[in-house]
Design an enzyme around this catalytic site. Structure first.
Site, mmCIF file in Angstrom:
data_model
loop_
_atom_site.group_PDB
_atom_site.id
_atom_site.type_symbol
_atom_site.label_atom_id
_atom_site.label_comp_id
_atom_site.label_asym_id
_atom_site.label_seq_id
_atom_site.Cartn_x
_atom_site.Cartn_y
_atom_site.Cartn_z
ATOM 1 C CE1 TYR A 161 12.870 21.022 7.991
ATOM 2 C CE2 TYR A 161 11.078 19.734 7.872
ATOM 3 C CZ TYR A 161 11.862 19.705 7.662
ATOM 4 O OH TYR A 161 12.087 19.414 5.757
ATOM 5 C CE LYS A 178 10.985 19.280 2.990
ATOM 6 N NZ LYS A 178 11.038 20.722 2.990
ATOM 7 C CG HIS A 227 15.806 17.654 4.655
ATOM 8 N ND1 HIS A 227 15.823 19.265 5.500
ATOM 9 C CD2 HIS A 227 16.649 16.769 5.005
ATOM 10 C CE1 HIS A 227 16.633 18.800 5.997
ATOM 11 N NE2 HIS A 227 16.902 17.582 6.213
ATOM 12 C CG ASN A 248 10.471 22.755 0.370
ATOM 13 O OD1 ASN A 248 10.162 22.058 0.520
ATOM 14 N ND2 ASN A 248 11.421 24.000 0.969
ATOM 15 C CD GLU A 257 19.387 17.335 8.624
ATOM 16 O OE1 GLU A 257 19.148 16.877 7.674
ATOM 17 O OE2 GLU A 257 19.171 18.453 9.271
HETATM 18 P P1 GDP Z 1 15.437 23.808 3.457
HETATM 19 O O1 GDP Z 1 16.735 24.021 4.113
HETATM 20 O O2 GDP Z 1 15.511 24.639 2.380
HETATM 21 O O3 GDP Z 1 14.173 22.616 3.345
HETATM 22 O O4 GDP Z 1 14.633 25.291 4.416
HETATM 23 P P2 GDP Z 1 14.607 25.164 5.957
HETATM 24 O O5 GDP Z 1 15.416 24.467 6.639
HETATM 25 O O6 GDP Z 1 14.900 26.830 5.906
HETATM 26 O O7 GDP Z 1 12.802 25.678 6.249
HETATM 27 C C1 GDP Z 1 12.878 23.550 6.362
HETATM 28 C C2 GDP Z 1 11.277 23.617 5.695
HETATM 29 O O8 GDP Z 1 10.227 24.587 6.003
HETATM 30 C C3 GDP Z 1 11.601 24.292 4.095
HETATM 31 O O9 GDP Z 1 11.805 23.039 3.022
HETATM 32 C C4 GDP Z 1 9.746 24.270 3.723
HETATM 33 O O10 GDP Z 1 8.739 23.530 3.805
HETATM 34 C C5 GDP Z 1 9.775 24.772 5.053
HETATM 35 N N1 GDP Z 1 8.983 26.273 5.111
HETATM 36 C C6 GDP Z 1 10.380 26.763 5.674
HETATM 37 N N2 GDP Z 1 10.407 28.543 5.862
HETATM 38 C C7 GDP Z 1 8.953 28.418 5.054
HETATM 39 C C8 GDP Z 1 7.853 29.459 5.159
HETATM 40 O O11 GDP Z 1 8.453 31.148 5.190
HETATM 41 N N3 GDP Z 1 6.116 29.236 5.282
HETATM 42 C C9 GDP Z 1 5.881 27.560 4.321
HETATM 43 N N4 GDP Z 1 4.679 27.227 5.050
HETATM 44 N N5 GDP Z 1 7.005 26.785 5.121
HETATM 45 C C10 GDP Z 1 8.399 27.406 4.706
HETATM 46 MG MG MG Z 2 17.003 23.154 6.300
#
Ligand code: GDP
Ligand code: MG
Length: 160
Positions: free
Chosen positions: A60, A20, A126, A123, A137
């Site tokens: 997303y 990212k 991805h 973080n 994707e």
């Molecule tokens: P991943 O698969 O571990 O990347 O997580 P998800 O698919 O649930 O979410 C996608 C991305 O959205 C995450 O990697 C974070 O960058 C962001 N994200 C998810 N949950 C949160 C949250 O509660 N707060 C914020 N600020 N960002 C979030």
């Molecule tokens: Mg995810």
């Protein structure tokens, strides 16, 4: 008898991994690529890319409606990302393990997020969450001709 043909008979998967914008800005591209490379997965596609808003929203789309969605789209489009396609048996779940928990404060030490990040909204990386999403994707982020199928010279030393 070719080991890569045996591997092809097993469940070969593909996953979409992306450094990212924070990972690119912080100079972590090499470090992150290196973790997947050293593990022994096969790199099939790699590019530096400025993601347009529409693509970020499509990528997303399952998170549309979440309170953090607009911030997430701003984040992922805030600078160049490094797009990668990796192949291997079990690569989807294994890459998620190498990446660590979504919240870097909960991610285990030794994982990418556990070692290199502190916040969910920063973080650094991805990884696809299922083989189906891996395919979806990769098709979304790469054009035909941007992916290579090849057999690395180390193949017999990775799989018996
Ligand atoms: P991943 O698969 O571990 O990347 O997580 P998800 O698919 O649930 O979410 C996608 C991305 O959205 C995450 O990697 C974070 O960058 C962001 N994200 C998810 N949950 C949160 C949250 O509660 N707060 C914020 N600020 N960002 C979030
Ligand atoms: Mg995810």
């Amino acid at each position: 008898f070719l080991p890569h043909l045996v591997a092809a008979m097993e469940e070969v998967e593909e996953t979409y991994i992306m450094v990212k914008p924070d990972g690119v800005q912080r100079g972590l591209v090499g470090e992150i690529i290196s973790r997947f490379e050293k593990k022994g997965f096969l790199l099939k596609g790699l590019k530096l890319f400025q993601c347009p808003k529409e693509l970020a929203e499509e990528h997303y789309k399952d998170l549309k409606g979440k309170p953090f969605f607009p911030k997430l789209i701003d984040y992922v489009t805030s600078g160049p990302v490094v797009c990668m396609a990796w192949e291997g048996v079990g690569v989807v779940a294994s890459a998620r393990k190498l990446i660590g928990a979504t919240n870097p404060l909960q991610a285990e030490p030794g994982t990418i997020r556990g070692d290199l990040a502190v916040q969910m909204g920063r973080n650094v990386v991805h990884g696809s969450d299922s083989p189906e999403n891996g395919k979806r994707e990769i098709a979304l982020w790469f054009k035909e001709g941007e992916l290579c199928s090849w057999v690395p010279i180390q193949a017999p030393w990775l799989r018996e």
